[in-house]
Design an enzyme around this catalytic site. Structure first.
Site, PDB file in Angstrom:
ATOM      1  N   ASP A  77       4.557  -1.578   1.299  1.00  0.00           N
ATOM      2  CA  ASP A  77       5.625  -0.648   1.651  1.00  0.00           C
ATOM      3  C   ASP A  77       5.509   0.542   0.712  1.00  0.00           C
ATOM      4  O   ASP A  77       5.230   0.381  -0.478  1.00  0.00           O
ATOM      5  CB  ASP A  77       6.999  -1.302   1.495  1.00  0.00           C
ATOM      6  CG  ASP A  77       7.241  -2.387   2.528  1.00  0.00           C
ATOM      7  OD1 ASP A  77       6.932  -2.148   3.706  1.00  0.00           O
ATOM      8  OD2 ASP A  77       7.761  -3.453   2.163  1.00  0.00           O
ATOM      9  N   CYS A  94       5.988  -6.259   1.264  1.00  0.00           N
ATOM     10  CA  CYS A  94       6.948  -6.971   2.098  1.00  0.00           C
ATOM     11  C   CYS A  94       6.908  -8.446   1.694  1.00  0.00           C
ATOM     12  O   CYS A  94       5.820  -9.040   1.634  1.00  0.00           O
ATOM     13  CB  CYS A  94       6.592  -6.813   3.574  1.00  0.00           C
ATOM     14  SG  CYS A  94       7.618  -7.831   4.662  1.00  0.00           S
TER      15      CYS A  94
END
Length: 162
Positions: A60, A53
């Site tokens: 992620d 992120c």
């Protein structure tokens, strides 16, 4: 394949693979498509894609689905694996990752058609599934891209399978 056909492939069979943890477009390699007279799909599934992120720095996770109809070039699979791995410490939004992957592959391969679909695991109670596609302009593949874009997710899956 002849030695001439594979002379530019530097990663496949290399026992001293360098794993780059930062986005690197230059990892991608291609080889000649020996079946240019056929329309056929090549599909790759990457169930262990990770990026960061850009705001929080948290990881992620996604499954990336990549399908394309080659023209003159095909992507070499080990270089694709290492290229996708290079996103590991790359901070970017899901949408940007998927669009960049698609555009990088279009630039490398000049395919007839290409699509990339990222199915990211939920964070904060919401999942994001960006979809990118490309069809060669002024061909039937451009029409195909428009059709597939409009119809790519008519029957969405449940997200409890992630």
């Amino acid at each position: 394949m002849s030695q001439e056909e594979i002379k530019d492939l530097t990663l496949l069979g290399n026992q001293k693979t360098n794993y780059n943890f930062d986005y690197d477009l230059n990892i991608l390699e291609a080889f000649d498509n020996r079946h240019q007279d056929n329309d056929y799909f090549i599909k790759f599934n990457c169930p262990e894609f990770t990026s960061l992120c850009p705001i929080t720095g948290q990881p992620d996770f996604a499954t990336i689905y990549l399908s394309y109809i080659p023209d003159k070039k095909c992507v070499e699979s080990k270089s694709l694996k290492l290229y996708l791995f290079s996103y590991r410490n790359h901070g970017d939004f899901h949408e940007n990752c998927i669009n960049t992957i698609g555009k990088d592959l279009v630039d490398l391969l000049q395919p007839r058609y290409l699509e990339v679909w990222g199915k990211f695991t939920p964070r904060g109670g919401i999942s994001i599934d960006p979809y990118y596609n490309y069809g060669r302009p002024n061909t039937k593949y451009e029409e195909m891209a428009a059709y597939r874009l409009m119809n790519h997710d008519l029957y969405p899956e449940t997200i409890d399978n992630r």
